[in-house]
Write a protein that holds these residues in place. Structure first.
Motif, PDB file in Angstrom:
ATOM      1  N   PHE A 437       0.828  -1.199   0.000  1.00  0.00           N
ATOM      2  CA  PHE A 437       0.000   0.000   0.000  1.00  0.00           C
ATOM      3  C   PHE A 437       0.867   1.256   0.000  1.00  0.00           C
ATOM      4  O   PHE A 437       0.510   2.269  -0.604  1.00  0.00           O
ATOM      5  N   GLN A 438       2.004   1.190   0.693  1.00  0.00           N
ATOM      6  CA  GLN A 438       2.857   2.367   0.804  1.00  0.00           C
ATOM      7  C   GLN A 438       3.875   2.458  -0.330  1.00  0.00           C
ATOM      8  O   GLN A 438       4.197   3.545  -0.787  1.00  0.00           O
ATOM      9  N   SER A 439       4.411   1.305  -0.770  1.00  0.00           N
ATOM     10  CA  SER A 439       5.446   1.347  -1.806  1.00  0.00           C
ATOM     11  C   SER A 439       4.865   1.391  -3.216  1.00  0.00           C
ATOM     12  O   SER A 439       5.462   1.991  -4.112  1.00  0.00           O
ATOM     13  N   SER A 440       3.713   0.769  -3.436  1.00  0.00           N
ATOM     14  CA  SER A 440       3.094   0.749  -4.766  1.00  0.00           C
ATOM     15  C   SER A 440       1.604   1.057  -4.660  1.00  0.00           C
ATOM     16  O   SER A 440       0.750   0.205  -4.925  1.00  0.00           O
ATOM     17  N   PRO A 441       1.242   2.274  -4.251  1.00  0.00           N
ATOM     18  CA  PRO A 441      -0.179   2.592  -4.059  1.00  0.00           C
ATOM     19  C   PRO A 441      -0.996   2.481  -5.337  1.00  0.00           C
ATOM     20  O   PRO A 441      -2.203   2.243  -5.289  1.00  0.00           O
ATOM     21  N   VAL A 615      -3.536  12.322  -1.154  1.00  0.00           N
ATOM     22  CA  VAL A 615      -4.550  11.266  -1.114  1.00  0.00           C
ATOM     23  C   VAL A 615      -4.293  10.383   0.095  1.00  0.00           C
ATOM     24  O   VAL A 615      -3.167   9.907   0.319  1.00  0.00           O
ATOM     25  N   ALA A 616      -5.323  10.185   0.904  1.00  0.00           N
ATOM     26  CA  ALA A 616      -5.172   9.394   2.128  1.00  0.00           C
ATOM     27  C   ALA A 616      -4.864   7.940   1.783  1.00  0.00           C
ATOM     28  O   ALA A 616      -5.494   7.350   0.908  1.00  0.00           O
ATOM     29  N   ASN A 617      -3.883   7.392   2.466  1.00  0.00           N
ATOM     30  CA  ASN A 617      -3.496   5.994   2.283  1.00  0.00           C
ATOM     31  C   ASN A 617      -3.975   5.199   3.489  1.00  0.00           C
ATOM     32  O   ASN A 617      -3.616   5.523   4.622  1.00  0.00           O
TER      33      ASN A 617
END
Length: 760
Positions: A437-441, A615-617
């Motif tokens: 989710f953080q490295s390849s949103p 954009v919220a992750n």
């Protein structure tokens, strides 16, 4: 009783390592379950407390100014009504940033949906420009009572006089506007109104919404928010953390129970003669069972009490969300009961598995049954004999044969060791999914990094030129998002038009295909579940007075709005409303670009006319899960270590019987040691293969099931890298071989008299 205690003391001295690991594993398991209980309480009770004290509204309706919302008070099932209050959409700025807000005009504190002041005071006519901010919005803007807020593009200023908690859906940058209460005179240009309904039966919320829409007309309804949506949003990540801790805690408890069962069963096989002697001198079967039962209950009790004491004393001091959850949980009514029930339940479960294994010890006859000299299962297989003939080292052949000759016993050892390894594989899959989710949103439903809203002074062409002029903006997709009434008029969903036919928006699809033609759309899992439709169906919704009929051709991964989103192109929405103007722009950045740096640059270039937000992750709220996963892996590793020590002890004891034969055929002590080490490593290798084969699909199913239940949708589960799985397997096999080396070496150098005694 004295003899029982002496036996238990002797066994403790012999197996001090296993006893320590069992105490530590039990402590970790009980702590995980207590933290899961705390997180479940923390997820629900703060919002429930605010809702109860605020006398919250079960339904909140945003309507047009012309709607006669006062008529809703006469509907069946409506207990009381708050409002209607005039509202205006504005952008507020402070030193901490800017936010889109709903300015709500109210002369006095509402009886329904009453804001709970946490700092400052309520609105005062003596301060006509005073406002009260919802607490999450205040934290986002870094404001406190006494601060001044500005309205970009105007000379208007507002003074913060108070901060309040609200049970309504909270502020989320780029997704939901913040809530600001002001005097009616401060809402100079209202664009609508809001009314809150308190129902006599909260279970009839859907029916009440339907009646309200029918009473006012679908064209008068802008957006509908219910108390269930607000509660689910408030629970959010805390409930997920509680589920993860609870799931792994229960899995670790089952693994610990099986490890204890295997340890006792192995110990009984190694002490058949001693147990027979105990019975011969007068021990009853019940006393033999109690020897093992009391001993392991004491270990489990020590671990459970230590975990409960540490959680109670130090849990609230843990930094971050876990500490906050424990602090809130300690003040809840059911805290004392949970603090007692969870450890007792864990101890009783371990006691039950201990009792099942100890029951076999009670059935051992007083006269030991002579062991067969050559059990049928111990003969070399044809494959083993051919391997020896092919000059494969005897230690490898005999070790592999020793590990898997007695199939029920061998499969039991492999299964018990595979369970903690399987849970570790699941934990690593959860870690990898969060990391993705953080490295390849862009692969997880977030292809854009920034969202931008422009005020009325900038047109579409000027806004796009300004955004695309930044050197690190790869693409700017115009869009609009409106609330649409679903069929049956019981709720509203988010209808988005993003991108154009020339520049289509890069949705992340998990099923179906992209929307390319007119009236085609993709939808989130939450919307499919809400409407009970699937990919390929047509759906009808209402935006104001205009019906919108769309063909769902794909399912997209939607982290926003609980997946209750249907997305099409801006061209499709303009077919119904040619004058539709983009209200938001989604920006895709160049690889390696820092969103915060680009946002600051665009904000400066816009001279106050742009509202830029990242954009919220969803992974940002799951950062505590990393520490949780590490802690769970440590607990599971302890349980695996207990099972390894048990397997090693059993193999060493059984190898004593074969020691004379191995020496007679010419094997050296080093080769005899290698037989036991190979057998242990083979057992660990088989457990690793089984854990990987079962753990990966189980992890995919669990993560995708959580994705479906949250509305994001299936298709987000990620597999740990092959390198990571290889490291896990290598560590397990090499660790098993290393642990087996010392006891196997000692057994291989036993004196002849000791060997004869073991065989007798």
């Amino acid at each position: 009783m004295r003899a029982t205690l002496r036996w238990a003391h002797s066994d403790l001295r012999t197996h001090r390592g296993e006893a320590l690991f069992l105490v530590l594993a039990t402590a970790g398991i009980v702590a995980s379950l207590l933290l899961a209980t705390a997180l479940f309480g923390y997820a629900t009770n703060p919002w429930q407390r605010v809702f109860t004290q605020a006398h919250g509204a079960h339904v909140t309706l945003h309507t047009t100014l012309a709607a006669d919302a006062g008529r809703l008070a006469g509907l069946d099932g409506v207990d009381s009504v708050a409002g209607p209050y005039p509202t205006a959409s504005v952008t507020l700025a402070s030193g901490g940033g800017r936010a889109s807000v709903e300015l709500r005009g109210t002369s006095g504190r509402p009886d329904v949906g009453r804001p709970l002041i946490t700092s400052g005071h309520w609105l005062d006519p003596a301060t006509p420009d005073g406002v009260v901010l919802e607490s999450r919005l205040a934290r986002a803007l870094l404001t406190a009572p006494g601060d001044t807020l500005t309205v970009p593009g105007t000379a208007r200023k507002l003074t913060v006089v108070g901060i309040a908690d609200s049970a309504e859906p909270r502020y989320r940058p780029g997704e939901r506007t913040g809530l600001v209460w002001a005097l009616p005179s401060a809402v100079t240009d209202p664009g609508g109104q809001v009314v809150g309904l308190r129902l006599t039966d909260p279970g009839d919320t859907g029916y009440a919404v339907q009646r309200a829409v029918t009473e006012l007309g679908a064209g008068a309804i802008g957006e509908v928010a219910t108390w269930q949506e607000a509660r689910a949003e408030a629970q959010g990540d805390n409930r997920l953390l509680g589920q993860v801790l609870g799931l792994f805690g229960l899995g670790a408890l089952a693994a610990a129970g099986l490890a204890v069962h295997g340890a006792i069963a192995t110990r009984i096989r190694g002490h058949l003669r001693d147990i027979s002697v105990l019975k011969a001198i007068g021990f009853t079967p019940g006393q033999v069972v109690r020897v093992f039962l009391i001993q392991h209950l004491v270990y489990a009790l020590l671990g459970a009490v230590a975990a409960a004491a540490l959680t109670e004393a130090l849990g609230s001091a843990v930094p971050g969300r876990l500490g906050d959850a424990v602090g809130v949980w300690q003040g809840l009514p059911g805290h004392t009961v949970a603090l007692f029930v969870v450890p007792v339940g864990a101890v009783l479960f371990i006691g039950a598995t201990t009792g099942l294994a100890a029951w076999r010890a009670g059935r051992i006859p007083p006269v030991p049954v002579p062991r067969s000299v050559a059990p049928p299962a111990g003969r070399l297989t044809g494959l083993a004999r051919r391997a020896l003939g092919a000059r494969v080292p005897p230690a490898l052949v005999l070790g592999w044969h020793k590990a898997f000759t007695r199939r029920p016993r061998s499969l039991g050892a492999v299964g018990r060791l595979a369970l903690p390894l399987l849970l570790i594989v699941v934990a690593l899959s959860a870690w990898t999914t969060i990391d993705r989710f953080q490295s390849s949103p862009e692969r997880m439903g977030m292809p854009t990094a920034l969202g931008v809203r422009a005020d009325a002074s900038l047109g579409d062409r000027e806004t796009r030129a300004l955004l695309e002029g930044d050197p690190q903006v790869a693409a700017a997709y115009p869009g609009v998002e409106v609330a649409a009434l679903v069929p049956g008029q019981t709720a509203t969903i988010a209808l988005r038009g993003l991108g154009t036919a020339r520049e289509p928006y890069p949705f992340t699809l998990a099923e179906g295909r992209a929307a390319r033609g007119p009236d085609e759309a993709v939808a989130g899992q939450g919307l499919l579940d809400l409407l009970h439709v699937q990919v390929g169906d047509w759906v009808r919704m209402t935006v104001g007075d205009q019906p919108q009929i769309l063909h769902i051709v794909g399912r997209s991964i939607e982290p926003e709005n609980a997946g209750r989103v249907i997305s099409t192109s801006l061209d499709t929405l303009r077919a119904n409303d040619p004058d539709l103007r983009p209200s938001v722009y989604q920006l895709r950045l160049d690889p390696g670009a820092d969103p915060d740096t680009v946002a600051a640059r665009l904000d400066a270039a816009g001279h106050g006319h742009l509202d830029v937000h990242t954009v919220a992750n969803p992974a940002d709220g799951l950062s505590p899960l990393r520490a949780v996963v590490l802690g769970l892996i440590a607990v599971l590793a302890l349980i695996g270590l207990i099972e390894l020590l048990t397997a090693i002890g059993g193999m060493v004891r059984e190898g004593e019987r074969d020691l004379l034969a191995l020496k007679a055929v010419g094997l050296s002590p080093r080769q005899i040691t290698a037989v036991t080490v190979t057998a242990t490593a083979g057992t660990a290798f088989a457990a690793v293969l089984l854990a990987t084969a079962l753990g990966l699909p189980l992890a995919h199913w669990l993560i995708d099931a959580q994705g479906r239940s949250s509305g994001v949708g299936a298709g987000i589960a990620q597999t740990p890298s092959p390198v990571l799985l290889l490291l896990l397997g290598t560590a397990a096999v090499l660790g098993a071989a290393t642990l087996a080396t010392l006891p196997a070496t000692r057994a291989a150098h036993h004196r002849l008299a000791d060997t004869l005694t073991a065989v007798a």
